[in-house]
Design a protein around this motif. Structure first.
Motif, PDB file in Angstrom:
ATOM      1  N   ALA A  69      -4.411  14.768 -29.554  1.00 22.14           N
ATOM      2  CA  ALA A  69      -3.909  15.633 -28.478  1.00 22.14           C
ATOM      3  C   ALA A  69      -3.024  16.744 -29.047  1.00 22.14           C
ATOM      4  O   ALA A  69      -3.139  17.909 -28.642  1.00 22.14           O
ATOM      5  CB  ALA A  69      -3.140  14.795 -27.457  1.00 22.14           C
ATOM      6  N   ASP A  70      -2.143  16.404 -29.984  1.00 19.57           N
ATOM      7  CA  ASP A  70      -1.256  17.413 -30.580  1.00 19.57           C
ATOM      8  C   ASP A  70      -2.048  18.451 -31.374  1.00 19.57           C
ATOM      9  O   ASP A  70      -1.773  19.657 -31.301  1.00 19.57           O
ATOM     10  CB  ASP A  70      -0.232  16.747 -31.496  1.00 19.57           C
ATOM     11  N   LEU A  71      -3.006  17.994 -32.145  1.00 24.75           N
ATOM     12  CA  LEU A  71      -3.810  18.908 -32.958  1.00 24.75           C
ATOM     13  C   LEU A  71      -4.606  19.870 -32.089  1.00 24.75           C
ATOM     14  O   LEU A  71      -4.675  21.081 -32.371  1.00 24.75           O
ATOM     15  CB  LEU A  71      -4.751  18.113 -33.867  1.00 24.75           C
ATOM     16  N   LYS A  72      -5.214  19.361 -31.027  1.00 27.84           N
ATOM     17  CA  LYS A  72      -6.003  20.215 -30.145  1.00 27.84           C
ATOM     18  C   LYS A  72      -5.102  21.203 -29.391  1.00 27.84           C
ATOM     19  O   LYS A  72      -5.497  22.341 -29.132  1.00 27.84           O
ATOM     20  CB  LYS A  72      -6.794  19.363 -29.150  1.00 27.84           C
ATOM     21  N   LYS A  73      -3.881  20.776 -29.054  1.00 29.11           N
ATOM     22  CA  LYS A  73      -2.932  21.656 -28.379  1.00 29.11           C
ATOM     23  C   LYS A  73      -2.606  22.879 -29.248  1.00 29.11           C
ATOM     24  O   LYS A  73      -2.361  23.967 -28.735  1.00 29.11           O
ATOM     25  CB  LYS A  73      -1.651  20.886 -28.054  1.00 29.11           C
ATOM     26  N   HIS A  74      -2.636  22.673 -30.565  1.00 30.02           N
ATOM     27  CA  HIS A  74      -2.347  23.767 -31.488  1.00 30.02           C
ATOM     28  C   HIS A  74      -3.614  24.458 -31.992  1.00 30.02           C
ATOM     29  O   HIS A  74      -3.564  25.233 -32.952  1.00 30.02           O
ATOM     30  CB  HIS A  74      -1.532  23.249 -32.677  1.00 30.02           C
ATOM     31  N   GLY A  75      -4.733  24.176 -31.368  1.00 28.52           N
ATOM     32  CA  GLY A  75      -5.958  24.901 -31.656  1.00 28.52           C
ATOM     33  C   GLY A  75      -6.669  24.506 -32.941  1.00 28.52           C
ATOM     34  O   GLY A  75      -7.499  25.278 -33.455  1.00 28.52           O
ATOM     35  N   ARG A  76      -6.390  23.327 -33.464  1.00 27.40           N
ATOM     36  CA  ARG A  76      -7.039  22.915 -34.692  1.00 27.40           C
ATOM     37  C   ARG A  76      -8.434  22.337 -34.405  1.00 27.40           C
ATOM     38  O   ARG A  76      -8.645  21.665 -33.384  1.00 27.40           O
ATOM     39  CB  ARG A  76      -6.213  21.863 -35.434  1.00 27.40           C
ATOM     40  N   THR A  77      -9.356  22.592 -35.314  1.00 27.59           N
ATOM     41  CA  THR A  77     -10.653  21.918 -35.271  1.00 27.59           C
ATOM     42  C   THR A  77     -10.461  20.524 -35.841  1.00 27.59           C
ATOM     43  O   THR A  77      -9.957  20.374 -36.954  1.00 27.59           O
ATOM     44  CB  THR A  77     -11.696  22.682 -36.104  1.00 27.59           C
ATOM     45  N   VAL A  78     -10.860  19.505 -35.072  1.00 28.95           N
ATOM     46  CA  VAL A  78     -10.583  18.125 -35.465  1.00 28.95           C
ATOM     47  C   VAL A  78     -11.866  17.312 -35.446  1.00 28.95           C
ATOM     48  O   VAL A  78     -12.559  17.234 -34.423  1.00 28.95           O
ATOM     49  CB  VAL A  78      -9.556  17.455 -34.525  1.00 28.95           C
ATOM     50  N   VAL A  79     -12.187  16.713 -36.579  1.00 26.95           N
ATOM     51  CA  VAL A  79     -13.251  15.707 -36.636  1.00 26.95           C
ATOM     52  C   VAL A  79     -12.593  14.379 -36.953  1.00 26.95           C
ATOM     53  O   VAL A  79     -11.506  14.325 -37.541  1.00 26.95           O
ATOM     54  CB  VAL A  79     -14.326  16.054 -37.685  1.00 26.95           C
ATOM     55  N   VAL A  80     -13.239  13.297 -36.554  1.00 31.08           N
ATOM     56  CA  VAL A  80     -12.621  11.979 -36.694  1.00 31.08           C
ATOM     57  C   VAL A  80     -13.524  11.038 -37.478  1.00 31.08           C
ATOM     58  O   VAL A  80     -14.741  11.235 -37.577  1.00 31.08           O
ATOM     59  CB  VAL A  80     -12.291  11.361 -35.311  1.00 31.08           C
ATOM     60  N   SER A  81     -12.883  10.012 -38.033  1.00 30.86           N
ATOM     61  CA  SER A  81     -13.603   8.947 -38.727  1.00 30.86           C
ATOM     62  C   SER A  81     -12.747   7.693 -38.698  1.00 30.86           C
ATOM     63  O   SER A  81     -11.521   7.762 -38.839  1.00 30.86           O
ATOM     64  CB  SER A  81     -13.888   9.329 -40.178  1.00 30.86           C
ATOM     65  N   LEU A  82     -13.380   6.561 -38.519  1.00 31.36           N
ATOM     66  CA  LEU A  82     -12.678   5.301 -38.729  1.00 31.36           C
ATOM     67  C   LEU A  82     -12.249   5.227 -40.193  1.00 31.36           C
ATOM     68  O   LEU A  82     -13.004   5.612 -41.090  1.00 31.36           O
ATOM     69  CB  LEU A  82     -13.584   4.118 -38.393  1.00 31.36           C
ATOM     70  N   LYS A  83     -11.053   4.716 -40.437  1.00 31.68           N
ATOM     71  CA  LYS A  83     -10.573   4.595 -41.815  1.00 31.68           C
ATOM     72  C   LYS A  83     -11.314   3.486 -42.550  1.00 31.68           C
ATOM     73  O   LYS A  83     -11.588   3.589 -43.745  1.00 31.68           O
ATOM     74  CB  LYS A  83      -9.064   4.334 -41.835  1.00 31.68           C
ATOM     75  N   GLU A  84     -11.632   2.407 -41.844  1.00 32.18           N
ATOM     76  CA  GLU A  84     -12.392   1.295 -42.433  1.00 32.18           C
ATOM     77  C   GLU A  84     -13.787   1.315 -41.814  1.00 32.18           C
ATOM     78  O   GLU A  84     -13.931   1.128 -40.616  1.00 32.18           O
ATOM     79  CB  GLU A  84     -11.703  -0.043 -42.158  1.00 32.18           C
ATOM     80  N   THR A  85     -14.810   1.533 -42.645  1.00 31.53           N
ATOM     81  CA  THR A  85     -16.125   1.820 -42.074  1.00 31.53           C
ATOM     82  C   THR A  85     -17.230   0.866 -42.507  1.00 31.53           C
ATOM     83  O   THR A  85     -18.398   1.161 -42.305  1.00 31.53           O
ATOM     84  CB  THR A  85     -16.535   3.264 -42.421  1.00 31.53           C
ATOM     85  N   GLY A  86     -16.895  -0.264 -43.121  1.00 34.89           N
ATOM     86  CA  GLY A  86     -17.914  -1.289 -43.305  1.00 34.89           C
ATOM     87  C   GLY A  86     -18.338  -1.830 -41.949  1.00 34.89           C
ATOM     88  O   GLY A  86     -17.549  -1.843 -40.995  1.00 34.89           O
ATOM     89  N   LEU A  87     -19.575  -2.291 -41.847  1.00 29.87           N
ATOM     90  CA  LEU A  87     -20.056  -2.759 -40.539  1.00 29.87           C
ATOM     91  C   LEU A  87     -19.213  -3.908 -40.007  1.00 29.87           C
ATOM     92  O   LEU A  87     -18.926  -3.985 -38.807  1.00 29.87           O
ATOM     93  CB  LEU A  87     -21.526  -3.172 -40.644  1.00 29.87           C
ATOM     94  N   HIS A  88     -18.795  -4.831 -40.879  1.00 27.41           N
ATOM     95  CA  HIS A  88     -17.961  -5.942 -40.422  1.00 27.41           C
ATOM     96  C   HIS A  88     -16.589  -5.439 -39.981  1.00 27.41           C
ATOM     97  O   HIS A  88     -15.999  -5.976 -39.042  1.00 27.41           O
ATOM     98  CB  HIS A  88     -17.820  -6.985 -41.531  1.00 27.41           C
ATOM     99  N   GLN A  89     -16.089  -4.392 -40.632  1.00 26.92           N
ATOM    100  CA  GLN A  89     -14.790  -3.836 -40.262  1.00 26.92           C
ATOM    101  C   GLN A  89     -14.856  -3.105 -38.920  1.00 26.92           C
ATOM    102  O   GLN A  89     -13.951  -3.212 -38.098  1.00 26.92           O
ATOM    103  CB  GLN A  89     -14.307  -2.894 -41.365  1.00 26.92           C
TER     104      GLN A  89
END
Length: 382
Positions: free
Chosen positions: A115-135
């Motif tokens: 929310a803060d990043l978008k309020k300041h007009g930043r382009t934001v992409v996301v990713s889970l930090k832990e990305t193994g299927l079990h995680q």
């Protein structure tokens, strides 16, 4: 025959960068020109809200042992673009660059940061930090966390996945929204300071890449059984990491490795010293079926030794002929045996893996992939 590596995915699903850059949606068939200057100027900020990793600027690539964190995993996305890694949202905003926002914990801090990043007009992409299927399954088994995840993924400008499987999950969660890319974590393969290669006559034995007994998909116990079998057949020693103390030590005694053939590392080491240990071996062996990004294989790349038996994203790219994807344990054990006995074969695997990695996993290659993906986002927003 040239290197080809394909994943079977639904048409129009997402962008695959690093394997074969192809855009599947109609809107992305426009001609997006990314000049060498725009790639060179592209910088990315990685934000891990309220995380524990120290904040770090990557104006220059640090040498082994320099800097607060080695340029691997998500730090590598910042490092390959000469960007920054932050855990403070205000400092991430101040970088005035696009942001890769990591989702961790209960996702509350990530949701506020978005929310803060978008309020300041930043382009934001996301990713889970832990990305193994079990995680991923473990993280999203909580209703409140799943609810936040679905909202964050829908509100972000896009998603970057470090495995093809995570990309499928993000795309499904975004429904009809596009702009999901699989971009593997890069390694500084171009920088000779990060080349830990040793001459063949200074290498011996098997390094077991896994260490978690209690995660079923890691298959650590079975990997140790295969390693013992290979030790019996060749006389090669086996090295593994045990940071679980007495409990794991007792389990190891039940496997009855030949006297003097099992070396156990039980103290934490710096990343460069860990790589120096790995580089002293002929192969890295694991039977991991977690579909993780593949740091074990990335470590093997920096050490210029074959990685055998896992199914991480980096293994499937760089070590496609020795990875565990679609292969039985007996086949993997046979490949490992051949590699232990044949130095020329090991050299051929290393040479091929290095070429593939330079094309798809190097800092230069991934920086280009990131720049192209964010250019696509800019076009979609424009």
């Amino acid at each position: 025959m040239g290197f080809r590596y394909f994943f079977v995915i639904r048409p129009r699903a997402f962008v695959i960068f690093g394997i074969r850059s192809r855009l599947y949606s109609h809107e992305s068939r426009v001609n997006l020109t990314v000049t060498s200057n725009s790639v060179g100027e592209f910088r990315l900020t990685v934000l891990n809200p309220r995380g524990r990793d120290p904040e770090q600027e990557f104006r220059d690539l640090p040498a082994p042992g320099e800097g607060a964190h080695p340029p691997i995993n998500f730090h590598a996305f910042a490092a390959c673009t000469q960007g920054a890694f932050h855990h403070n949202t205000r400092r991430a905003i101040a970088e005035n660059t696009p942001v890769l926002l990591l989702l961790r914990g209960d996702f509350r801090a990530s949701q506020r940061a978005l929310a803060d990043l978008k309020k300041h007009g930043r382009t934001v992409v996301v990713s889970l930090k832990e990305t193994g299927l079990h995680q991923i399954a473990q993280q999203l088994s909580n209703r409140a966390r799943l609810s936040r995840f679905m909202k964050i993924v829908a509100q972000a400008d896009g998603c970057i996945a470090t495995t093809p499987e995570a990309a499928e999950i993000y795309q499904s969660a975004r429904w009809r929204l596009r702009r999901v890319a699989f971009i593997p974590t890069p390694y500084p393969l171009e920088d000779q300071r990060w080349n830990f290669c040793l001459p063949p006559d200074e290498q011996s034995g098997i390094f077991v890449g896994t260490r978690e007994w209690d995660v079923p998909s890691r298959n650590h116990f079975v990997a140790l059984l295969v390693a013992r079998q290979l030790c019996d057949a060749t006389g090669e020693p086996v090295t593994l990491v045990n940071l679980d103390g007495y409990k794991a030590r007792r389990l190891l005694t039940e496997l009855k490795f030949p006297e003097g053939k099992l070396h156990v590392i039980e103290k934490w080491k710096s990343y460069p010293n860990y790589l120096r240990d790995v580089a002293r071996h002929k192969i890295v062996l694991q039977l991991d079926r977690s579909h993780v990004p593949g740091q074990v294989a990335g470590d093997a790349l920096l050490c210029r030794i074959p990685c055998v038996g896992g199914d991480g994203a980096i293994e499937r790219i760089a070590f496609s002929k020795t990875c565990g994807e679609g292969r039985a344990i007996t086949e993997i054990a046979s490949m490992a045996l051949d590699l232990l006995k044949n130095a020329d074969l090991r050299g051929a695997v290393v040479s091929e893996s290095e070429q593939r990695a330079l094309e798809h996993l190097s800092f230069q290659a991934v920086r280009s992939q990131l720049a192209k993906f964010f250019a696509q986002l800019a076009h979609a927003q424009g």
